[in-house]
Design a protein around this motif. Structure first.
Motif, PDB file in Angstrom:
ATOM      1  N   ARG A   1      -9.291   4.134  -4.778  1.00  0.00           N
ATOM      2  CA  ARG A   1      -9.032   2.760  -4.381  1.00  0.00           C
ATOM      3  C   ARG A   1     -10.095   1.808  -4.938  1.00  0.00           C
ATOM      4  NH1 ARG A   1      -3.906   1.601  -2.358  1.00  0.00           N
ATOM      5  NH2 ARG A   1      -3.144   3.421  -1.235  1.00  0.00           N
TER       6      ARG A   1
ATOM      7  N   ASP B   1      -4.082  -0.553  -8.381  1.00  0.00           N
ATOM      8  CA  ASP B   1      -4.895  -1.051  -7.270  1.00  0.00           C
ATOM      9  C   ASP B   1      -6.149  -1.759  -7.776  1.00  0.00           C
ATOM     10  OD1 ASP B   1      -5.011  -1.017  -4.271  1.00  0.00           O
ATOM     11  OD2 ASP B   1      -6.957  -0.106  -4.659  1.00  0.00           O
TER      12      ASP B   1
ATOM     13  N   LEU C   1       0.842  -1.195   0.000  1.00  0.00           N
ATOM     14  CA  LEU C   1       0.000   0.000   0.000  1.00  0.00           C
ATOM     15  C   LEU C   1       0.877   1.244   0.000  1.00  0.00           C
ATOM     16  CD1 LEU C   1      -2.647  -1.011   2.717  1.00  0.00           C
ATOM     17  CD2 LEU C   1      -3.031  -0.900   0.240  1.00  0.00           C
TER      18      LEU C   1
END
Length: 527
Positions: free
Chosen positions: A310, A338, A166
């Motif tokens: 996201r 992502d 991340l």
């Protein structure tokens, strides 16, 4: 004794007793052993924080089998010359889809460890440790403390840290502190531009993260690859619009910057549209925000949306856009790496909503994946020649598939059969292979001593040309700043199909420089 004096004495006595009791409790708490999950792993706010190389699963049942497999490989090589490599990423979650993603990452780590440890007389071997910094790397400081101790320890001999899934401020802090202490870091899954070194012009510029290497393109390079693949559509114009999350998130911010930097052609289109999410894995009111945003986009001429956000929010946005009746217009949503987790988060009803009543896709999601298992054979099938930048990665993918078959034949349970389509297993596997290559090259200096941290970090800049790493995700050719040179992006579309569950479909390669890598992956002097 006067009444007032009796009362005063009573009050002071009660206060003294209270202080004594409080002090006793405080001393008890100060001397109390911390709550632990297992030896060396502390339980903090319900999370198991720490570093372990003995098969502990951090109370995540989905990774129990692969953690045991890693421990067994550690046991197998313990009497051979070896060093420790730590896999650092959050290892607990209350979301089943995230736990499956963690398992995919660890499967890649184990398969890469096996591959790097194969062969005789090729020290050092890799002992793999799992490091849990907590949700969103919130306890990274505690874990980095342990890793720095392991780096100085003659028992553990930590020589590299990998993982990092991340792009967050806490992740950046961990990488910065590790590299400040000359612990080499190999980032296989973080695409945020901030956690990277700028390319040096003369080879002497000071690096922000000395000892950092990456094998995944930054968001900036991924956006360039998307523009390269899409041609005219890759140029922002009146038919494109940027939708971005205004919450502080280095991945999202760098992705929005990358999309904004794509050169415009023709008349300006709709202004960028912000939304605000509460967290990476929380929806909050984004559904309501997206309903309004989709309505506004429907009233414009845009048919392509650059989405900087996201996976959780991308899914909600795609479904809201599909629900709009916009003159039967088809939309393409383009996002970052992502989005590789999007397919795992889609239900069968979601797929139906993306298709609509007519059975034809109303919304297609496209993103620059860091890898896709169908890329190399699809590209090779369309060519009469067999260029090195396609042939060697295809061979590397074959070796990964052979490793998966060998694990099956040896009856080693990894919790599930590794699914390569989300790119996680491929990227982490390539990361361990890259670390193994650096370790073996550093060992070949003629000394019998195991390579130091500095020895390993110095190898990153040498992994190019004849020393390129043949990764399943593409040729890995690192610059002097530790960045992958012209690493291709696999352009992937989430195809709803006509019924049932949709698929991730490889549609082509995009190159950050606008052209494929040079023969032998030689890095031009201008880069």
């Amino acid at each position: 004794m006067p009444r007032w004096l009796q009362l005063l004495i009573a009050v002071l006595t009660a206060a003294a007793i209270g202080l004594a009791v409080w002090g006793g409790i405080s001393l008890y708490q100060a001397g109390k052993e911390p709550d632990t999950c297992t030896d060396g792993i502390e339980k903090i706010d319900g999370e198991c924080i720490g570093v372990n190389a003995d098969g502990y699963d951090f109370e995540t049942a989905e990774i129990s089998d692969v953690a045991k497999a890693i421990a067994a490989e550690n046991k197998r090589i313990e009497k051979q010359p070896h060093v420790t490599v730590a896999m650092m990423l959050p290892l607990q979650s209350d979301k089943p889809s995230v736990r499956r993603q963690i398992r995919s990452d660890l499967q890649g780590a184990y398969l890469g460890q096996r591959r790097a440890n194969e062969g005789e007389g090729e020290p050092p071997k890799i002992r793999l440790a799992l490091a849990n910094p907590g949700r969103d790397y919130g306890r990274q400081k505690d874990v980095v403390d342990t890793l720095l101790e392991w780096a100085d320890s003659k028992q553990h001999k930590l020589r590299a840290v990998t993982g990092f899934n991340l792009s967050l401020d806490t992740t950046e802090a961990a990488v910065k502190r590790l590299t400040k202490h000359r612990v080499p870091v190999l980032a296989s899954r973080i695409s945020g531009d901030r956690i990277s070194n700028k390319e040096t012009t003369n080879g002497t510029d000071k690096l922000k993260f000395p000892g950092l290497a990456r094998i995944i393109p930054t968001n900036g390079d991924a956006a360039k690859a998307l523009a390269d693949y899409n041609g005219e559509r890759g140029l922002r114009n009146q038919k494109t619009v940027l939708v971005y999350d205004s919450r502080e998130d280095s991945y999202v911010q760098s992705l929005a910057d990358a999309f904004t930097s794509i050169k415009e052609k023709g008349p300006a289109g709709q202004a960028a549209i912000p939304f605000e999410s509460p967290a990476i894995d929380e929806a909050g009111t984004t559904g309501n925000q997206f309903a309004s945003i989709a309505h506004n986009i429907c009233g414009s001429s845009a048919d392509t949306v650059y989405f900087a956000g996201r996976t959780l929010h991308l899914r909600i946005f795609a479904l809201k856009l599909a629900a709009m009746q916009c003159e039967k217009r088809h939309y393409t949503i383009i996002s970052g790496s992502d989005a590789a987790s999007l397919r795992q988060n889609m239900s069968e009803d979601d797929w139906g909503d993306l298709r609509g009543a007519g059975g034809k896709p109303k919304v297609t999601v496209q993103y620059a994946a860091p890898a896709h298992p169908g890329a190399w054979k699809a590209e090779l099938a369309e060519r009469t020649d067999k260029p090195q930048y396609l042939k060697e990665p295809d061979e590397a993918l074959g070796r990964l598939e052979d490793e998966i078959d060998a694990v099956h034949d040896e009856n080693i349970n990894l919790g599930s059969v590794p699914d390569l389509k989300d790119s996680r297993t491929m990227l982490v596997y390539d990361g361990l292979i890259t670390i193994g290559t650096a370790l073996h090259q550093a060992q070949q200096g003629g000394t019998e001593d195991l390579p130091s941290r500095r020895d390993v970090g110095a190898q990153w800049a040498l992994l190019n040309s004849q020393s390129r790493v043949q990764g399943s995700s593409g040729l890995i050719c690192l610059t002097s700043s530790g960045n992958p040179y012209d690493k291709p992006a696999a352009i992937v579309e989430l195809d709803p199909g006509t019924e049932g569950k949709g698929e991730l479909k490889f549609v082509g390669l995009g190159w950050p420089t606008g052209r494929p890598q040079l023969p032998n992956c030689v890095i031009p002097s201008s880069s």
